[in-house]
Scaffold this active site. Structure first.
Site, PDB file in Angstrom:
ATOM      1  N   GLU A 184     -56.513 121.876  96.307  1.00  0.00           N
ATOM      2  CA  GLU A 184     -57.101 123.076  95.832  1.00  0.00           C
ATOM      3  C   GLU A 184     -58.739 122.723  96.212  1.00  0.00           C
ATOM      4  O   GLU A 184     -59.177 121.803  95.730  1.00  0.00           O
ATOM      5  CB  GLU A 184     -57.025 123.588  94.445  1.00  0.00           C
ATOM      6  CG  GLU A 184     -57.819 124.787  93.987  1.00  0.00           C
ATOM      7  CD  GLU A 184     -57.513 125.146  92.743  1.00  0.00           C
ATOM      8  OE1 GLU A 184     -57.857 126.295  92.330  1.00  0.00           O
ATOM      9  OE2 GLU A 184     -56.531 124.613  91.922  1.00  0.00           O
ATOM     10  N   GLU A 187     -58.073 131.049  86.526  1.00  0.00           N
ATOM     11  CA  GLU A 187     -58.918 130.047  85.625  1.00  0.00           C
ATOM     12  C   GLU A 187     -59.527 130.657  84.253  1.00  0.00           C
ATOM     13  O   GLU A 187     -59.256 130.205  83.256  1.00  0.00           O
ATOM     14  CB  GLU A 187     -59.974 129.634  86.465  1.00  0.00           C
ATOM     15  CG  GLU A 187     -59.732 128.724  87.683  1.00  0.00           C
ATOM     16  CD  GLU A 187     -58.704 127.603  87.247  1.00  0.00           C
ATOM     17  OE1 GLU A 187     -58.692 127.320  86.205  1.00  0.00           O
ATOM     18  OE2 GLU A 187     -58.293 126.854  88.279  1.00  0.00           O
ATOM     19  N   GLU A 191     -53.534 122.605  82.290  1.00  0.00           N
ATOM     20  CA  GLU A 191     -52.956 122.327  83.284  1.00  0.00           C
ATOM     21  C   GLU A 191     -51.591 122.762  83.221  1.00  0.00           C
ATOM     22  O   GLU A 191     -51.049 123.522  84.251  1.00  0.00           O
ATOM     23  CB  GLU A 191     -53.159 120.927  83.947  1.00  0.00           C
ATOM     24  CG  GLU A 191     -54.518 120.333  83.830  1.00  0.00           C
ATOM     25  CD  GLU A 191     -55.485 121.487  84.976  1.00  0.00           C
ATOM     26  OE1 GLU A 191     -54.924 121.910  86.039  1.00  0.00           O
ATOM     27  OE2 GLU A 191     -56.659 121.436  84.951  1.00  0.00           O
ATOM     28  N   GLU A 236     -53.394 121.408  88.896  1.00  0.00           N
ATOM     29  CA  GLU A 236     -52.063 122.141  88.185  1.00  0.00           C
ATOM     30  C   GLU A 236     -50.902 121.823  89.232  1.00  0.00           C
ATOM     31  O   GLU A 236     -50.075 122.912  89.052  1.00  0.00           O
ATOM     32  CB  GLU A 236     -52.100 123.336  87.632  1.00  0.00           C
ATOM     33  CG  GLU A 236     -52.417 124.305  88.884  1.00  0.00           C
ATOM     34  CD  GLU A 236     -53.905 124.669  89.131  1.00  0.00           C
ATOM     35  OE1 GLU A 236     -54.432 125.784  89.460  1.00  0.00           O
ATOM     36  OE2 GLU A 236     -54.750 123.595  88.716  1.00  0.00           O
TER      37      GLU A 236
END
Length: 850
Positions: free
Chosen positions: A122, A314, A292, A258
């Protein structure tokens, strides 16, 4: 190869992917400098695509071969990826590429950390592993084979088979490439199991290096199991694989990632023991592990359509981890902590050149938008929405969201629609919170006549880069009323401020009340309310809302600090008495009392002065803060020893909320005592400490009075082989150095044998500490500006992500006097003019310069 300059990407330009991916098969033949990655990807055309052009992202890859349906091809390559003609219908695309993990210091894609292979994909790291449509709305099932000579070979999903030198994994849940993960190394597991509410047993592991870290896993495992149970109980979300792995990594740009079924963690965010971690560390670890894990549903099972929707996964997940911490510890203390973080980081962002909406309209480098605005303000929007619709409607809307969008790449519009469908409420105006940058100012005035009290509210949001004109937002303002004796006469009521100006009326009152406005910090706004100090003191003494009780004390302290900085005034006795009254109130949570003893930061004071159209002087502000701390210590000196003794915790250490709160208050009191006894009590605490909270609390108290050289040396000798503890040693020295010595202290620490520019934690410890030392960073010599610029230029060629984020230290450069502005401007220009500057850092510095 042709050069391609970084381009601005716009939300308005979104188009669906040209091709979907039905399955991905990857084989990794691991080698430090020449890992081979073989991919087999099943594509099919997207009938809704606006283009049939076939393009795969790819960066820093050496293409060995490419095939379509088994036939070799010669695709066109450029710096961004691969182009090729493809068949009209479904087809299989295969490549073999070579990459070099050991030389990948940017820590994106596949890299090595102390002999361990690990990934960070990410936001756009997968394109450094193989050619792929590296965008979050392309989701697929992954099957992975890992070949290598290391004993532990891990990837996403469930293990399917393994043998000597190889292992295979299959993830049955479609995911975007940013959630891909691979870890290979000489690791040992801290194992456990969790039984879900439906009776499925899940294997749990925290993987660490053998030896030093094995004793630091128990708390993290407990936090993981608590998170799994909480998500079932509160949100009805059950874990969906047979195994959940966490791996602790020393070299990591962020806190944790995550990845589906294989979370990769910065070691500082998962490893803890009483001897090596503070109470704050334990709470942080608990929250990050929960965050996470909660992403498994809010981020993985439902991901974001594009990176402009980053706040969807988020913001919601931050809100969920805040709820979790509040349930486990104290909602009042957690709410104050969150507000402190928001005001320090996000309000600063909103008030400067880096301001951007929670959902930005454009970006050059998405890595630069992992910000307090996206995360913390994003969470505040969720909290406001929950407050407006109510707890029951929020639960029903979330259930609908999970049912409707499981397996989707969703948008903010999808998110808000489930609330509209659940409640029938039009959220058009509320949606502006996602698109409008800046922190709203809510101005409060009032009037009283004939038993009727009127509260007048006005909202205004200052202009931000690219957004000069602002529209009124829907702002929930929670209000309560107290009478002049401090008794609550009107309980909390949520007012909806939806116009530029509104008046709210309360009738049947005998006298003019004292309003308690913005209870619970009901919206992320700056409250402008001219309240008499006597009324503010009454709120501090009597308000039933914990947040506003604390905030009353903070505002009184801030007003006093500004007055002291501007006029050299003496501290106000009424404020000191109010503080004494709260401190001696044993009915209050010790953690809450510790927060009341914490003054607003020097950075906060500078911003308040700047907001009043004056120029803050960091040196004078620092002197005002130190003077007030001394006066507080002197005023409270009779009660400090008693409270310090009462906060002693008997028995073995636990990081639970109650003993942690006592230690927090005890160490806050110790800091004050040290200003009176020259550090005698702190030296005793350091010598006798049996846990890191007490040891570090004592060391901090000593450094704050420019003592503690012997203790610093003893600390280093004791902990020199523990990287995470040594990060504290590095950071504390710079953060608490005298302003005139901050830059030289940082310089000396960069010459220490244990300083490693390639390790983000160590770099942040030194230079994050320098930034946190407000008077030191902004010392009139400009030495700190030049030093940080020197090191950011060095770091950019190694790790652009960390460099770009650390450059935000300069984002308040226009706040200060002309001399400091000139020195910061020169430092920024020097960074901007560095040859081959990364796109990440170039974008940040360009925005800061304006």
């Amino acid at each position: 190869m042709k050069d391609t300059a970084a381009q601005t990407i716009y939300l308005a330009d979104y188009t669906p992917p040209a091709y979907f991916v039905d399955s991905v098969d990857l084989t990794f033949q691991l080698s430090p400098k020449s890992t081979r990655v073989l991919s087999r990807i099943a594509f099919r055309p997207n009938p809704d695509a606006v283009s049939t052009a076939f393009f795969l992202h790819g960066q820093d890859l050496k293409l060995i071969s490419a095939k379509i349906d088994g036939k070799a091809i010669s695709p066109d390559l450029d710096d961004t990826g691969l182009h090729s003609d493809v068949p009209v219908g479904p087809f299989v695309f295969e490549t073999e590429v070579e990459i070099s993990p050991s030389t990948n210091t940017a820590l994106e894609g596949l890299y090595m950390s102390n002999g361990m292979y690990c990934t960070q994909c990410e936001a756009e790291g997968f394109r450094k592993i193989t050619y792929y449509p590296d965008r979050p709305d392309v989701m697929s099932v992954f099957t992975v084979r890992i070949e290598g000579d290391l004993p532990v070979l891990l990837s996403n999903g469930n293990p399917t088979s393994a043998g000597k030198g190889w292992a295979e994994w299959h993830d049955p849940w479609p995911k975007p490439a940013y959630l891909f993960a691979l870890v290979a190394g000489d690791l040992v597991a801290h194992p456990d199991t969790f039984t879900t509410k439906s009776g499925k047993q899940v294997e749990l592991n925290i993987w660490v290096r053998p030896g030093l870290d094995e004793a630091k896993c128990a708390f993290g495992m407990g936090a993981l199991k608590a998170s799994m149970k909480w998500d079932e109980d509160v949100y009805g979300r059950e874990y969906d694989l047979d195994i959940f792995n966490i791996v602790a990594v020393n070299d990591f740009n962020m806190g944790a990632m995550e990845n589906k079924g294989l979370n990769v963690f910065n070691a500082s965010a998962v490893l803890a023991s009483p001897e090596t971690a503070t109470d704050t560390d334990f709470e942080r670890i608990e929250a990050i592990i929960a965050h996470e894990y909660f992403h498994n549903w809010t981020g993985n099972r439902i991901t974001c359509r594009d990176w402009f929707q980053l706040c969807l996964k988020e913001g919601l997940t931050v809100f969920r981890d805040q709820q979790f911490t509040g349930d486990l510890r104290s909602h009042a203390v957690k709410r104050i902590d969150d507000a402190v973080v928001l005001r320090a980081a996000q309000f600063r962002e909103d008030n400067g050149p880096l301001a951007h909406p929670v959902r930005p309209a454009s970006f050059v480098e998405i890595n630069n938008f992992y910000t307090a605005t996206v995360y913390e303000k994003g969470a505040e929007i969720i909290g406001m929405l929950k407050l407006l619709v109510g707890d029951d409607a929020y639960t029903r809307a979330l259930d609908l969201y999970f049912d409707r969008h499981d397996g989707d790449a969703a948008t903010i519009e999808d998110w808000l629609q489930v609330f509209t469908d659940t409640t029938g409420r039009d959220l058009t105006q509320f949606a502006k919170w996602y698109s409008q940058a800046g922190t709203p100012r809510v101005t409060v005035t009032d009037s009283f006549a004939d038993g009727t009290y009127q509260l007048h509210l006005r909202q205004d949001t200052p202009a931000t880069p690219g957004q000069d004109k602002k529209e009124p937002l829907l702002i929930p303002v929670a209000v309560g009323l107290l009478d002049t004796s401090g008794i609550e006469i009107t309980p909390t009521t949520v007012l909806e401020l939806s116009q530029t100006e509104q008046t709210f009326t309360f009738t049947g009152l005998a006298t003019k009340p004292i309003p308690s406005v913005l209870r619970g910090f009901s919206a992320p706004v700056i409250l402008q309310h001219d309240v008499a100090d006597a009324d503010r003191a009454q709120l501090l003494a009597c308000d039933t809302d914990p947040f506003n009780k604390w905030d009353a004390g903070r505002v009184l302290a801030q007003k006093l600090l500004v007055r002291m900085a501007q006029t050299d005034a003496a501290p106000d006795t009424a404020f000191l008495e109010g503080l004494a009254a709260v401190l001696r109130d044993d009915t209050l949570d010790p953690a809450f009392r510790a927060l009341l003893l914490r003054l607003p930061s020097e950075e906060d004071t500078a911003q308040v002065i700047f907001d009043a159209s004056q120029t803050p002087d960091p040196t004078v502000i620092n002197q005002a803060h130190e003077t007030l701390k001394l006066h507080i210590a002197q005023h409270l000196q009779d009660m400090l020893p008693r409270i310090y003794a009462e906060m002693a915790v008997a028995g073995p250490y636990t990081p639970d909320a109650e003993p942690a709160g006592k230690r927090a208050l005890g160490n806050a009191v110790l800091s004050l005592i040290s200003k009176l006894d020259g550090g005698h009590q702190a030296s005793l605490q350091f010598a006798n400490a049996d846990n890191m909270t007490q040891q570090l609390g004592a060391l901090r108290a000593l450094l704050q009075i420019s003592k503690g050289e012997a203790e610093l040396a003893a600390f280093e000798a004791q902990w020199q082989h523990d990287r995470l503890v040594m990060d504290k040693w590095f950071g504390l020295q710079v953060m608490l150095a005298a302003p005139e010595a901050a830059a030289s202290t940082a310089t000396a620490l960069t010459r220490h044998p244990a300083f490693d520019i390639k390790n983000p934690n160590r770099f942040r410890a030194v230079f994050g500490g320098l930034k946190a030392n407000t008077a030191g960073f902004h010392h009139g010599s400009g030495d700190a500006y030049a030093l940080l610029a020197d090191w950011l230029i060095k770091l950019d060629a190694i790790n652009p992500q960390t460099t770009a984020r650390m450059s935000s230290a300069f984002d308040t450069w226009k706040r200060y006097d002309a001399d400091r502005q000139a020195k910061m401007h020169a430092a920024l220009l020097r960074i901007a003019q560095t040859p081959n500057l990364s796109g990440d850092t170039n974008e940040m510095v360009t925005r800061i310069l304006g």
